[in-house]
Design a protein around this motif. Structure first.
Motif, PDB file in Angstrom:
ATOM      1  N   VAL A  53       0.844  -1.193   0.000  1.00  0.00           N
ATOM      2  CA  VAL A  53       0.000   0.000   0.000  1.00  0.00           C
ATOM      3  C   VAL A  53       0.879   1.243   0.000  1.00  0.00           C
ATOM      4  O   VAL A  53       1.863   1.320   0.741  1.00  0.00           O
ATOM      5  N   VAL A  54       0.531   2.216  -0.830  1.00  0.00           N
ATOM      6  CA  VAL A  54       1.169   3.530  -0.817  1.00  0.00           C
ATOM      7  C   VAL A  54       0.296   4.448   0.034  1.00  0.00           C
ATOM      8  O   VAL A  54      -0.923   4.510  -0.158  1.00  0.00           O
ATOM      9  N   THR A  55       0.909   5.151   0.978  1.00  0.00           N
ATOM     10  CA  THR A  55       0.153   5.953   1.941  1.00  0.00           C
ATOM     11  C   THR A  55       0.421   7.435   1.734  1.00  0.00           C
ATOM     12  O   THR A  55       1.568   7.864   1.586  1.00  0.00           O
ATOM     13  N   LEU A  56      -0.655   8.191   1.748  1.00  0.00           N
ATOM     14  CA  LEU A  56      -0.593   9.648   1.704  1.00  0.00           C
ATOM     15  C   LEU A  56      -1.275  10.152   2.968  1.00  0.00           C
ATOM     16  O   LEU A  56      -2.463   9.924   3.174  1.00  0.00           O
ATOM     17  N   ALA A  57      -0.524  10.787   3.865  1.00  0.00           N
ATOM     18  CA  ALA A  57      -1.067  11.321   5.115  1.00  0.00           C
ATOM     19  C   ALA A  57      -0.976  12.837   5.078  1.00  0.00           C
ATOM     20  O   ALA A  57       0.118  13.395   4.934  1.00  0.00           O
ATOM     21  N   LEU A  58      -2.115  13.488   5.193  1.00  0.00           N
ATOM     22  CA  LEU A  58      -2.173  14.953   5.123  1.00  0.00           C
ATOM     23  C   LEU A  58      -2.475  15.493   6.507  1.00  0.00           C
ATOM     24  O   LEU A  58      -3.528  15.209   7.082  1.00  0.00           O
ATOM     25  N   ALA A  59      -1.531  16.256   7.062  1.00  0.00           N
ATOM     26  CA  ALA A  59      -1.646  16.738   8.436  1.00  0.00           C
ATOM     27  C   ALA A  59      -2.267  18.131   8.468  1.00  0.00           C
ATOM     28  O   ALA A  59      -1.849  19.017   7.725  1.00  0.00           O
TER      29      ALA A  59
ATOM     30  N   ALA B  21      18.723   8.473  12.751  1.00  0.00           N
ATOM     31  CA  ALA B  21      18.167   9.639  13.439  1.00  0.00           C
ATOM     32  C   ALA B  21      16.720   9.888  13.044  1.00  0.00           C
ATOM     33  O   ALA B  21      15.952  10.485  13.792  1.00  0.00           O
ATOM     34  N   GLY B  22      16.317   9.427  11.865  1.00  0.00           N
ATOM     35  CA  GLY B  22      14.953   9.600  11.422  1.00  0.00           C
ATOM     36  C   GLY B  22      14.683  10.994  10.888  1.00  0.00           C
ATOM     37  O   GLY B  22      15.552  11.866  10.867  1.00  0.00           O
ATOM     38  N   VAL B  23      13.436  11.187  10.465  1.00  0.00           N
ATOM     39  CA  VAL B  23      13.004  12.480   9.933  1.00  0.00           C
ATOM     40  C   VAL B  23      11.678  12.854  10.582  1.00  0.00           C
ATOM     41  O   VAL B  23      10.898  11.983  10.957  1.00  0.00           O
ATOM     42  N   ARG B  24      11.443  14.150  10.720  1.00  0.00           N
ATOM     43  CA  ARG B  24      10.171  14.627  11.249  1.00  0.00           C
ATOM     44  C   ARG B  24       9.409  15.303  10.119  1.00  0.00           C
ATOM     45  O   ARG B  24       9.927  16.221   9.468  1.00  0.00           O
ATOM     46  N   LEU B  25       8.185  14.826   9.882  1.00  0.00           N
ATOM     47  CA  LEU B  25       7.400  15.293   8.752  1.00  0.00           C
ATOM     48  C   LEU B  25       5.988  15.647   9.207  1.00  0.00           C
ATOM     49  O   LEU B  25       5.475  15.106  10.188  1.00  0.00           O
ATOM     50  N   GLY B  26       5.363  16.555   8.450  1.00  0.00           N
ATOM     51  CA  GLY B  26       3.949  16.855   8.649  1.00  0.00           C
ATOM     52  C   GLY B  26       3.126  15.958   7.742  1.00  0.00           C
ATOM     53  O   GLY B  26       2.772  14.843   8.097  1.00  0.00           O
ATOM     54  N   SER B  27       2.832  16.439   6.537  1.00  0.00           N
ATOM     55  CA  SER B  27       2.148  15.600   5.553  1.00  0.00           C
ATOM     56  C   SER B  27       3.165  14.674   4.902  1.00  0.00           C
ATOM     57  O   SER B  27       4.274  15.089   4.569  1.00  0.00           O
ATOM     58  N   ILE B  28       2.780  13.408   4.734  1.00  0.00           N
ATOM     59  CA  ILE B  28       3.736  12.369   4.361  1.00  0.00           C
ATOM     60  C   ILE B  28       3.265  11.622   3.125  1.00  0.00           C
ATOM     61  O   ILE B  28       2.092  11.249   3.022  1.00  0.00           O
ATOM     62  N   ALA B  29       4.188  11.388   2.206  1.00  0.00           N
ATOM     63  CA  ALA B  29       3.987  10.445   1.109  1.00  0.00           C
ATOM     64  C   ALA B  29       4.947   9.287   1.350  1.00  0.00           C
ATOM     65  O   ALA B  29       6.160   9.499   1.451  1.00  0.00           O
ATOM     66  N   ALA B  30       4.422   8.086   1.478  1.00  0.00           N
ATOM     67  CA  ALA B  30       5.237   6.910   1.793  1.00  0.00           C
ATOM     68  C   ALA B  30       5.011   5.841   0.729  1.00  0.00           C
ATOM     69  O   ALA B  30       3.894   5.344   0.560  1.00  0.00           O
ATOM     70  N   GLY B  31       6.078   5.506   0.004  1.00  0.00           N
ATOM     71  CA  GLY B  31       5.996   4.456  -0.992  1.00  0.00           C
ATOM     72  C   GLY B  31       6.153   3.081  -0.367  1.00  0.00           C
ATOM     73  O   GLY B  31       6.221   2.929   0.858  1.00  0.00           O
ATOM     74  N   LEU B  32       6.188   2.052  -1.222  1.00  0.00           N
ATOM     75  CA  LEU B  32       6.400   0.699  -0.736  1.00  0.00           C
ATOM     76  C   LEU B  32       7.793   0.588  -0.131  1.00  0.00           C
ATOM     77  O   LEU B  32       8.770   1.050  -0.715  1.00  0.00           O
ATOM     78  N   ARG B  33       7.862  -0.028   1.045  1.00  0.00           N
ATOM     79  CA  ARG B  33       9.137  -0.212   1.740  1.00  0.00           C
ATOM     80  C   ARG B  33       9.288  -1.681   2.093  1.00  0.00           C
ATOM     81  O   ARG B  33       8.317  -2.319   2.493  1.00  0.00           O
ATOM     82  N   ARG B  34      10.515  -2.200   1.999  1.00  0.00           N
ATOM     83  CA  ARG B  34      10.732  -3.596   2.357  1.00  0.00           C
ATOM     84  C   ARG B  34      11.139  -3.770   3.814  1.00  0.00           C
ATOM     85  O   ARG B  34      11.307  -4.894   4.293  1.00  0.00           O
TER      86      ARG B  34
END
Length: 296
Positions: free
Chosen positions: A49-55, A70-83
């Protein structure tokens, strides 16, 4: 259409079904508003699933569960397929909505950018453009969830009307992978498409952001998770491993840890400890997506 709303102390969720013509590409809409008095950490496992999260308010910190950084801090997120799995951490107010898209839907909506998202998280407005930022503002200003989901229907209807389609060979190969839960041999896909193994891998990366073998691994993992979380019992040990395409129990455990960052037993324990939380554990119907890491 709003299917359900779950109010609880500090938590509200609304689940929306997309308009019928969109359901080939859009799995669901989910609106949420959480007010937490301490950080919540969720483990998000690999899915198809590809996820689009709008904050509308709040941010999330995302890091890799298998190779912590360290990671990243995001508001609205586009997340592609990850293994590999993601750890998502947030606190205070988190208010917004998410859209779950099939890989075909993401490509039709956003074109080659969908493939470029493979393995990544990104600030949605940065990768998907000003039109998405405008949409996010309109959604935040809408009077209720029903109106927001109607706006999303209009947005995706317009995108899908003129967006690019997958190549027929990719559509066929992806169907074979899904139908077999990731067990179809890659050589079968090579022979069926008439492409070389290298071309098959390149075209998969263009369309899904992952190689066929990586996509197959996600589908095998999802089948394993569905069986493990079946309430009425499931195959165990070597039987489960064989059914899901692993050589033996040891192979299953290594593959699981290499993608999720913990053992199957630890994952299930986290899900059990979250049973009393007000929000649902999984964020997509029909997929095992999540475990809460600090539910106690």
């Amino acid at each position: 259409m709003v299917q359900d709303t779950l109010p609880a102390a500090g938590y509200t969720m609304a689940v929306g079904a997309p308009a019928s013509p969109l359901r080939r590409y859009v799995l669901d809409y989910r609106g949420y508003r959480m007010v937490l008095d301490r950080p919540r950490r969720r483990l998000e496992v690999p899915t198809d699933v590809v996820t689009l999260a709008l904050a509308f308010e709040g941010t999330m910190r995302l890091s890799d569960a298998v190779a912590p950084t360290a990671g990243v801090r995001l508001g609205s997120i586009a997340a592609g397929l990850r293994r590999t799995a993601t750890i998502a951490e947030h606190a205070g107010v988190l208010y917004g909505l998410s859209v779950s898209l099939t890989p075909q839907g993401a490509f039709r909506a956003f074109g080659p950018v969908a493939g470029e998202l493979g393995g990544q998280w990104a600030e949605a407005g940065d990768v998907l453009g000003p039109r998405l930022r405008t949409l996010a503002g309109r959604l935040a200003d809408a009077p209720d969830w029903r109106a927001r989901f109607a706006l999303l229907d209009g947005y995706f209807t317009a995108l899908f009307a003129y967006g690019p389609a997958w190549e027929p060979s990719i559509t066929w190969a992806w169907h074979q992978l899904r139908r077999s839960h990731g067990l179809v041999p890659i050589r079968t896909l090579v022979e069926g498409t008439g492409w070389s193994r290298r071309r098959l891998e390149l075209r998969f990366r263009d369309h899904l952001g992952l190689a066929p073998k990586q996509a197959a691994g996600i589908l095998r993992l999802q089948r394993t998770l569905r069986l493990l979380t079946t309430p009425d019992g499931h195959p165990a040990g070597a039987d489960l491993a064989a059914l899901c395409g692993y050589y033996d129990q040891s192979h299953l455990d290594r593959a699981f840890r290499g993608m999720v960052g913990c053992s199957p037993r630890e994952f299930l324990a986290s899900r059990c400890s979250a049973a009393a939380l007000p929000e649902p554990t999984d964020r997509v119907v029909g997929r095992v997506t999540s475990a809460v890491l600090n539910a106690g």
